[in-house]
Write a protein that holds these residues in place. Structure first.
Motif, PDB file in Angstrom:
ATOM      1  N   GLU A   3       0.835  -1.199   0.000  1.00  0.00           N
ATOM      2  CA  GLU A   3       0.000   0.000   0.000  1.00  0.00           C
ATOM      3  C   GLU A   3       0.876   1.258   0.000  1.00  0.00           C
ATOM      4  N   ALA A   4       2.027   1.204   0.651  1.00  0.00           N
ATOM      5  CA  ALA A   4       2.936   2.358   0.644  1.00  0.00           C
ATOM      6  C   ALA A   4       3.412   2.659  -0.771  1.00  0.00           C
ATOM      7  N   TRP A   5       3.705   1.620  -1.529  1.00  0.00           N
ATOM      8  CA  TRP A   5       4.158   1.798  -2.915  1.00  0.00           C
ATOM      9  C   TRP A   5       3.039   2.401  -3.752  1.00  0.00           C
ATOM     10  N   ARG A   6       1.808   1.876  -3.578  1.00  0.00           N
ATOM     11  CA  ARG A   6       0.648   2.411  -4.299  1.00  0.00           C
ATOM     12  C   ARG A   6       0.437   3.885  -3.944  1.00  0.00           C
ATOM     13  N   ARG A   7       0.561   4.196  -2.674  1.00  0.00           N
ATOM     14  CA  ARG A   7       0.385   5.572  -2.212  1.00  0.00           C
ATOM     15  C   ARG A   7       1.421   6.497  -2.849  1.00  0.00           C
ATOM     16  N   ASP A   8       2.674   6.041  -2.925  1.00  0.00           N
ATOM     17  CA  ASP A   8       3.737   6.855  -3.529  1.00  0.00           C
ATOM     18  C   ASP A   8       3.481   7.113  -5.012  1.00  0.00           C
ATOM     19  N   ILE A   9       3.005   6.092  -5.715  1.00  0.00           N
ATOM     20  CA  ILE A   9       2.703   6.260  -7.145  1.00  0.00           C
ATOM     21  C   ILE A   9       1.559   7.256  -7.320  1.00  0.00           C
ATOM     22  N   ARG A  10       0.499   7.091  -6.525  1.00  0.00           N
ATOM     23  CA  ARG A  10      -0.632   8.026  -6.601  1.00  0.00           C
ATOM     24  C   ARG A  10      -0.187   9.458  -6.285  1.00  0.00           C
ATOM     25  N   ALA A  11       0.641   9.602  -5.254  1.00  0.00           N
ATOM     26  CA  ALA A  11       1.104  10.938  -4.862  1.00  0.00           C
ATOM     27  C   ALA A  11       1.936  11.581  -5.966  1.00  0.00           C
ATOM     28  N   ALA A  12       2.798  10.808  -6.603  1.00  0.00           N
ATOM     29  CA  ALA A  12       3.616  11.342  -7.700  1.00  0.00           C
ATOM     30  C   ALA A  12       2.739  11.751  -8.881  1.00  0.00           C
ATOM     31  N   TYR A  13       1.739  10.930  -9.197  1.00  0.00           N
ATOM     32  CA  TYR A  13       0.836  11.261 -10.295  1.00  0.00           C
ATOM     33  C   TYR A  13       0.027  12.518  -9.952  1.00  0.00           C
ATOM     34  N   ASP A  15       0.889  14.902  -7.978  1.00  0.00           N
ATOM     35  CA  ASP A  15       1.816  16.040  -8.027  1.00  0.00           C
ATOM     36  C   ASP A  15       2.026  16.486  -9.477  1.00  0.00           C
TER      37      ASP A  15
END
Length: 80
Positions: A3-13, A15
C-alpha cells in the motif's frame, strides 16, 4: 505491491497533475530495465507499455501490469 508503494505512485501522479494544472494527465507507464536498450533486445516492447493512462488508480494498475509482464514468456525470451 504494498500500500505504501501504491500511495507513492498516486502521490507522484497527483503532483504531476497539480504542476501541469490538469485533473487527469495522460501518461505512459513503462518499466525501466537495466539493459532495456541493448541492440539485440528491446525490453520496453517485451514488457508492454500502456499509453495514455489517466487517473491515479489507473496508473497504479498499469504499473502493476507492467511489472508482472516482466516475468512473462515474451519478456523472458528477450533476456535469454
Amino acid at each position: 505491491m504494498s500500500e505504501a508503494w501504491r500511495r507513492d505512485i498516486r502521490a507522484a501522479y497527483d503532483d504531476l497533475c497539480s504542476r501541469i494544472g490538469e485533473l487527469d494527465v495522460p501518461v505512459a507507464v513503462r518499466p525501466s530495465a537495466t539493459a532495456e536498450n541493448l541492440p539485440e533486445a528491446s525490453f520496453r516492447r517485451a514488457a508492454g507499455e500502456p499509453l495514455n493512462v489517466r487517473g491515479a488508480d489507473a496508473v497504479v494498475a498499469a504499473y502493476h501490469r507492467c511489472v508482472v509482464s516482466l516475468f512473462g514468456d515474451r519478456a523472458i525470451a528477450y533476456r535469454d
